[in-house]
Every structure is written in C-alpha cells, then in structure tokens.
Design a protein around this motif. Sequence first.
Motif, PDB file in Angstrom:
ATOM      1  N   TYR A   1       3.600  -1.475   6.878  1.00 13.69           N
ATOM      2  CA  TYR A   1       3.779  -0.024   6.826  1.00 13.69           C
ATOM      3  C   TYR A   1       3.389   0.649   8.127  1.00 13.69           C
ATOM      4  CZ  TYR A   1       4.999   0.202   1.943  1.00 13.69           C
ATOM      5  OH  TYR A   1       5.645   0.087   0.755  1.00 13.69           O
ATOM      6  N   GLY A   2       3.206  -0.163   9.174  1.00 14.54           N
ATOM      7  CA  GLY A   2       2.874   0.412  10.472  1.00 14.54           C
ATOM      8  C   GLY A   2       1.431   0.784  10.634  1.00 14.54           C
ATOM      9  N   LEU A   3       0.572   0.312   9.732  1.00 16.95           N
ATOM     10  CA  LEU A   3      -0.851   0.592   9.844  1.00 16.95           C
ATOM     11  C   LEU A   3      -1.537  -0.550  10.566  1.00 16.95           C
ATOM     12  CD1 LEU A   3      -1.410   1.851   6.211  1.00 16.95           C
ATOM     13  CD2 LEU A   3      -1.332   3.249   8.276  1.00 16.95           C
ATOM     14  N   TYR A   4      -2.451  -0.215  11.435  1.00 14.59           N
ATOM     15  CA  TYR A   4      -3.236  -1.221  12.145  1.00 14.59           C
ATOM     16  C   TYR A   4      -4.339  -1.675  11.200  1.00 14.59           C
ATOM     17  CZ  TYR A   4      -6.314  -3.270  15.640  1.00 14.59           C
ATOM     18  OH  TYR A   4      -7.112  -4.132  16.347  1.00 14.59           O
ATOM     19  N   ALA A   5      -4.300  -2.917  10.800  1.00 14.06           N
ATOM     20  CA  ALA A   5      -5.264  -3.450   9.834  1.00 14.06           C
ATOM     21  C   ALA A   5      -6.188  -4.438  10.518  1.00 14.06           C
ATOM     22  CB  ALA A   5      -4.545  -4.120   8.677  1.00 14.06           C
TER      23      ALA A   5
ATOM     24  N   THR B   1      -4.151   5.805  10.452  1.00 12.97           N
ATOM     25  CA  THR B   1      -3.392   4.843  11.256  1.00 12.97           C
ATOM     26  C   THR B   1      -4.037   3.469  11.249  1.00 12.97           C
ATOM     27  OG1 THR B   1      -4.578   5.493  13.261  1.00 12.97           O
ATOM     28  CG2 THR B   1      -2.474   6.604  12.803  1.00 12.97           C
ATOM     29  N   ARG B   2      -5.290   3.405  10.827  1.00  9.60           N
ATOM     30  CA  ARG B   2      -6.029   2.147  10.854  1.00  9.60           C
ATOM     31  C   ARG B   2      -6.678   1.909   9.494  1.00  9.60           C
ATOM     32  NH1 ARG B   2     -10.831   0.255  14.935  1.00  9.60           N
ATOM     33  NH2 ARG B   2     -12.032  -0.873  13.382  1.00  9.60           N
ATOM     34  N   VAL B   3      -6.650   0.656   9.059  1.00  6.28           N
ATOM     35  CA  VAL B   3      -7.284   0.261   7.804  1.00  6.28           C
ATOM     36  C   VAL B   3      -8.254  -0.863   8.113  1.00  6.28           C
ATOM     37  CG1 VAL B   3      -6.915  -0.701   5.514  1.00  6.28           C
ATOM     38  CG2 VAL B   3      -5.242   0.878   6.471  1.00  6.28           C
ATOM     39  N   ASP B   4      -9.523  -0.671   7.795  1.00  5.64           N
ATOM     40  CA  ASP B   4     -10.519  -1.728   7.944  1.00  5.64           C
ATOM     41  C   ASP B   4     -10.629  -2.441   6.602  1.00  5.64           C
ATOM     42  OD1 ASP B   4     -11.488  -1.331  10.661  1.00  5.64           O
ATOM     43  OD2 ASP B   4     -12.320   0.555   9.924  1.00  5.64           O
ATOM     44  N   ILE B   5     -10.252  -3.698   6.589  1.00  2.28           N
ATOM     45  CA  ILE B   5     -10.296  -4.475   5.354  1.00  2.28           C
ATOM     46  C   ILE B   5     -11.646  -5.182   5.304  1.00  2.28           C
ATOM     47  CG2 ILE B   5      -9.218  -6.313   4.010  1.00  2.28           C
ATOM     48  CD1 ILE B   5      -6.616  -5.613   5.541  1.00  2.28           C
ATOM     49  N   LEU B   6     -12.481  -4.720   4.404  1.00  6.19           N
ATOM     50  CA  LEU B   6     -13.829  -5.254   4.290  1.00  6.19           C
ATOM     51  C   LEU B   6     -13.974  -6.013   2.977  1.00  6.19           C
ATOM     52  CD1 LEU B   6     -15.710  -2.019   5.407  1.00  6.19           C
ATOM     53  CD2 LEU B   6     -15.076  -3.985   6.819  1.00  6.19           C
ATOM     54  N   PRO B   7     -14.587  -7.169   3.028  1.00  7.39           N
ATOM     55  CA  PRO B   7     -14.763  -7.918   1.781  1.00  7.39           C
ATOM     56  C   PRO B   7     -15.825  -7.270   0.902  1.00  7.39           C
ATOM     57  CG  PRO B   7     -15.899  -9.035   3.561  1.00  7.39           C
ATOM     58  CD  PRO B   7     -15.146  -7.869   4.182  1.00  7.39           C
ATOM     59  N   PHE B   8     -15.649  -7.422  -0.375  1.00  2.24           N
ATOM     60  CA  PHE B   8     -16.680  -6.985  -1.320  1.00  2.24           C
ATOM     61  C   PHE B   8     -17.871  -7.910  -1.146  1.00  2.24           C
ATOM     62  CE2 PHE B   8     -18.789  -7.549  -5.430  1.00  2.24           C
ATOM     63  CZ  PHE B   8     -19.168  -6.246  -5.660  1.00  2.24           C
TER      64      PHE B   8
ATOM     65  N   ALA C   1      -4.137  -9.802   3.219  1.00  2.00           N
ATOM     66  CA  ALA C   1      -3.977  -8.355   3.044  1.00  2.00           C
ATOM     67  C   ALA C   1      -3.503  -7.669   4.320  1.00  2.00           C
ATOM     68  CB  ALA C   1      -5.293  -7.738   2.595  1.00  2.00           C
ATOM     69  N   ARG C   2      -3.852  -8.191   5.479  1.00  2.90           N
ATOM     70  CA  ARG C   2      -3.521  -7.516   6.745  1.00  2.90           C
ATOM     71  C   ARG C   2      -2.024  -7.269   6.929  1.00  2.90           C
ATOM     72  NH1 ARG C   2      -7.942 -10.775   8.574  1.00  2.90           N
ATOM     73  NH2 ARG C   2      -9.699  -9.402   8.898  1.00  2.90           N
ATOM     74  N   PRO C   3      -1.168  -8.295   6.761  1.00  4.20           N
ATOM     75  CA  PRO C   3       0.258  -8.028   6.979  1.00  4.20           C
ATOM     76  C   PRO C   3       0.874  -7.065   5.962  1.00  4.20           C
ATOM     77  CG  PRO C   3      -0.098 -10.336   6.357  1.00  4.20           C
ATOM     78  CD  PRO C   3      -1.429  -9.699   6.531  1.00  4.20           C
TER      79      PRO C   3
ATOM     80  N   PRO D   1       0.851  -1.197   0.000  1.00  2.21           N
ATOM     81  CA  PRO D   1       0.000   0.000   0.000  1.00  2.21           C
ATOM     82  C   PRO D   1       0.882   1.241   0.000  1.00  2.21           C
ATOM     83  CG  PRO D   1       0.159  -0.883   2.193  1.00  2.21           C
ATOM     84  CD  PRO D   1       0.914  -1.843   1.285  1.00  2.21           C
ATOM     85  N   PRO D   2       0.295   2.402  -0.139  1.00  2.00           N
ATOM     86  CA  PRO D   2       1.104   3.618  -0.081  1.00  2.00           C
ATOM     87  C   PRO D   2       1.802   3.731   1.271  1.00  2.00           C
ATOM     88  CG  PRO D   2      -1.146   4.104  -0.756  1.00  2.00           C
ATOM     89  CD  PRO D   2      -1.099   2.668  -0.343  1.00  2.00           C
ATOM     90  N   PRO D   3       2.967   4.356   1.330  1.00  2.00           N
ATOM     91  CA  PRO D   3       3.637   4.533   2.618  1.00  2.00           C
ATOM     92  C   PRO D   3       2.789   5.399   3.535  1.00  2.00           C
ATOM     93  CG  PRO D   3       4.770   5.745   0.888  1.00  2.00           C
ATOM     94  CD  PRO D   3       3.707   4.921   0.220  1.00  2.00           C
TER      95      PRO D   3
END
Length: 76
Positions: A71-75, A26-33, A64-66, A16-18
């Motif tokens: 990049y230090g984002l909480y996923a 700081t946080r990314v919620d990975i949601l399925p389509f 996708a989480r790791p 992902p982007p830096p």
Amino acid sequence: MHDQQSRHTRTLPRRPPPPQALGNVTRVDILPFHKFGADQWAGLGMDFTLASTPVPSAAQIAEARPVFASYGLYAV
C-alpha cells in the motif's frame, strides 16, 4: 461478551487499510507483542489478561512488512 483471547490471537489481515484512509501516515513500525509487563500486573494484584497471547515469530513479523508495503507504506 467478546472473548478477549480470540480478539488478541487473530491472524494478520491480508490487507491493511488503504493509505488514503490513514491520513498522513507513511510509516508503520511493526513491533512484536511481548510480555514484559506481566510482572508489573502481578505486582498490582491484577490478572494479565494477555498472558496466553502468543509472541509472533521473526518470520511472522517479516511476513507483515510486504503487506503494508503493498500500500506504499514504509514498514520497519
């Protein structure tokens, strides 16, 4: 014209982007389509152009989480 289906079925980018490019994110919620809205589109007489988009598996979402965490984002 760009093919919409190919736009929506690309594989996850390796990186992902830096974080600095994301500002204060700081946080990314990975949601399925999902296709829950398909009936609503049909009810409106409209084509659901994402009907052929595959729903990611739990393993693909977990993969996708790791990538984001690297990049230090909480996923989640």
